[in-house]
Design an enzyme around this catalytic site. Structure first.
Site, mmCIF file in Angstrom:
data_model
loop_
_atom_site.group_PDB
_atom_site.id
_atom_site.type_symbol
_atom_site.label_atom_id
_atom_site.label_comp_id
_atom_site.label_asym_id
_atom_site.label_seq_id
_atom_site.Cartn_x
_atom_site.Cartn_y
_atom_site.Cartn_z
ATOM 1 C CE LYS A 231 -4.378 -1.461 1.529
ATOM 2 N NZ LYS A 231 -5.567 -1.130 2.281
ATOM 3 C CE LYS B 210 -9.197 -12.098 -3.250
ATOM 4 N NZ LYS B 210 -8.700 -11.908 -1.670
ATOM 5 C CE LYS C 23 -13.361 -1.814 -3.289
ATOM 6 N NZ LYS C 23 -12.515 -2.458 -2.418
#
Ligand code: TRP
Length: 335
Positions: A115, A197, A200
């Site tokens: 991140k 995977k 969204k």
């Protein structure tokens, strides 16, 4: 002595709308556990602000996701469902645990490394200490098991280390939790990117729980299959990951084995197979979408679920927090 049911806890960030991967991979399995375990599930809204959020959107999703979870079968009478920021003990314990977590340990967390390279203009301290808040989320409730995805295993292991370190100084304060990486839950991949995977962030390949039957049909029609010339429905995860993913979805929803599915679509090709998968998905999601839609309109009911969840959660969490405060030496003179 009354025997206590084993306890389970997990958290979900309200950072996006729920999709088929969330449902088949996790939530569906949670719903059946409530008889056997004492279950706590919370929306980790405090975790989401480690990256910038739109406040109105965060509020909307925190309520909508509760409606969607209930519609997916998580009964608020049988599970404690709550919002993290409603239970101040999470932030309170996190501070104490910060002082029992090493800088070096946090530097090794792979999610932090990922991140911080992705959001390099906002590498805030919260992003760094986030696993400690997660440890507090868990340890407050003394759970035996923490069902999480593979990506969170390292954080649960850190939680165990922090708990063991604390216990070795102060005695048995925390239950040492076990990560539960589900093997039974289906792992669902993106319809347009079957190597990753379902997520969204790739909306064309992601079937959201609230999608209309038309949207679902369209997404399945556009699902990637394979580029070989065979064009038949056969399970081969390596050579035909797109077809394998569709078969897995179909199998999970119908209970049919891969052989049965191969037989059913023998000689029929993808033009028949893809819409058929779309149809079972649409009919599985229809009642969920309708129920969630109905619940979202009943704000008073959802607020009451959150209120009562926060009350039950606080009762358990505060008990642990009081013990911790006492152990570390915070004076408890207040009546
Ligand atoms: N970090 C988890 C995730 O991103 C969410 C989470 C927060 C969590 N606190 C937790 C999961 C406690 C399990 C237990 O998916």
């Amino acid at each position: 002595m009354e025997e206590r049911k084993k306890r389970m806890l997990s958290g979900i960030q309200p950072s996006g709308d729920l999709h088929l991967g969330n449902y088949l991979g996790a939530i569906k399995n949670w719903a059946v556990r409530s008889e056997e375990y004492d279950c706590f599930y919370f929306m980790a809204d405090m975790h989401t602000i480690t990256v910038r959020q739109d406040p109105a959107e965060l509020r909307r999703r925190s309520l909508n996701q509760l409606a969607q979870y209930i519609a997916c079968g998580l009964d608020p009478e049988k599970n404690v469902l709550f919002l993290q920021s409603h239970v101040p003990a999470h932030a309170q314990l996190a501070w104490v645990l910060d002082c029992y977590t090493m800088f070096g340990e946090l530097s090794r967390m792979t999610q932090f490394k990922d991140k911080s390279s992705k959001f390099h203009d906002n590498i805030n301290a919260g992003l760094f200490t986030y696993p400690v808040l997660m440890a507090a989320d868990i340890l407050l409730y003394q759970p035996d098991f923490v069902p999480v995805g593979e990506d969170q295993k390292q954080h649960v292991e850190l939680t165990r280390n922090i708990a063991q370190r604390f216990n070795s100084v102060y005695g048995d304060v925390f239950t040492i939790p076990e990560p539960l990486i589900s093997k039974t839950g289906a792992r669902i991949y993106g319809l347009t990117t079957p190597e990753a995977k379902m997520s969204k962030s790739v909306p064309e390949g992601c079937v959201f729980i609230m999608d209309s039957p038309d949207d679902i049909a369209r997404k399945f029609r556009k699902a990637v299959t394979d580029s070989d010339t065979e064009r038949c429905v056969r399970y081969d995860k390596e050579a035909k990951p797109g077809v394998a993913n569709l078969m897995n979805i179909y199998s999970t929803l119908t209970g049919k084995s891969f052989e049965e599915i191969e037989k059913e679509f023998d000689g029929k090709g993808y033009g028949v197979f893809k819409p058929a998968v779309g149809e079972v998905v649409a009919s599985c999601l229809r009642p969920i979408r309708e129920e969630a839609g109905r619940l979202i309109k009943d704000k008073a009911y959802l607020d009451e679920v959150y209120r009562s969840g926060a009350e039950k959660a606080s009762w358990v969490a505060n008990k642990t927090l009081r013990k911790v405060y006492k152990k570390v030496g915070f004076y408890q003179g207040l009546k």
